[in-house]
Design a protein around this motif. Structure first.
Motif, PDB file in Angstrom:
ATOM      1  N   ASN A   1      -5.539   6.401   1.245  1.00 54.11           N
ATOM      2  CA  ASN A   1      -4.287   4.928   0.691  1.00 54.11           C
ATOM      3  C   ASN A   1      -4.836   4.613  -0.382  1.00 54.11           C
ATOM      4  OD1 ASN A   1      -3.166   3.060   1.450  1.00 54.11           O
ATOM      5  ND2 ASN A   1      -4.042   2.852   2.990  1.00 54.11           N
TER       6      ASN A   1
ATOM      7  N   ILE B   1      -3.942   0.787  -2.124  1.00 49.56           N
ATOM      8  CA  ILE B   1      -4.115  -0.917  -1.514  1.00 49.56           C
ATOM      9  C   ILE B   1      -3.956  -2.073  -3.049  1.00 49.56           C
ATOM     10  CG2 ILE B   1      -4.362  -2.830  -0.244  1.00 49.56           C
ATOM     11  CD1 ILE B   1      -5.562  -1.434   1.992  1.00 49.56           C
TER      12      ILE B   1
ATOM     13  N   GLU C   1       1.304  -0.955   0.270  1.00 46.16           N
ATOM     14  CA  GLU C   1       0.171   0.004  -0.009  1.00 46.16           C
ATOM     15  C   GLU C   1       0.699   1.314   0.029  1.00 46.16           C
ATOM     16  OE1 GLU C   1      -1.602   0.607   4.325  1.00 46.16           O
ATOM     17  OE2 GLU C   1      -1.536  -1.359   4.256  1.00 46.16           O
TER      18      GLU C   1
END
Length: 146
Positions: free
Chosen positions: A97, A99, A51
């Motif tokens: 974020n 991932i 990530e």
């Protein structure tokens, strides 16, 4: 590609980066920021299951997904699936974020403006980049702060 020279003044002309997909091999982050632009272009290679890391920025961020698949998580809970060819804009101050959800490396190019890192930065890993930032060894050029 030769490392760029640190910016000493604001930009005056365009820069062209050919075939960004071939630039996405390790190291993890490749920074292109030179005397021609008031931005930072980063090419990231995120391994399967890896990530970018939850973060926020003081500038807008534009991400273009060259290959692989990902999950985009914003504000800790909103989730979207990302595929090759997708372009994502993260507004300044948004917690986010990405991932890697696929079996192959995720290759992403991202642009920040103005730059948030030292002009000749190349991080071999996310951890190295975070450590240099925490130690104050990865500061943007003065003109990017003005």
């Amino acid at each position: 590609m030769a490392p760029p020279k640190p910016n000493t003044s604001p930009p005056k002309k365009a820069v062209i980066i050919h075939n960004i997909a071939k630039s996405g091999s390790p190291p993890h982050f490749i920074l292109l920021q030179n005397e021609t632009h008031r931005f930072k272009l980063v090419i990231m290679t995120i391994p399967p299951g890896g990530e970018i890391g939850e973060e926020t920025h003081t500038v807008d961020q534009h991400l273009y997904f060259v290959s692989g698949t990902a999950r985009c998580i914003t504000d800790g809970s909103h989730k979207d699936e990302i595929n090759p060819g997708d372009h994502v804009i993260i507004p300044s101050g948004t917690l986010h974020n990405f991932i890697n959800t696929g079996p192959t490396p995720l290759i992403v190019s991202t642009v920040y403006a103005p730059a948030e890192h030292k002009a000749d930065t190349v991080h071999d890993s996310l951890e190295q980049g975070e450590k240099l930032e925490e130690e104050g060894k990865d500061e943007p050029p003065q003109w990017a702060k003005e």
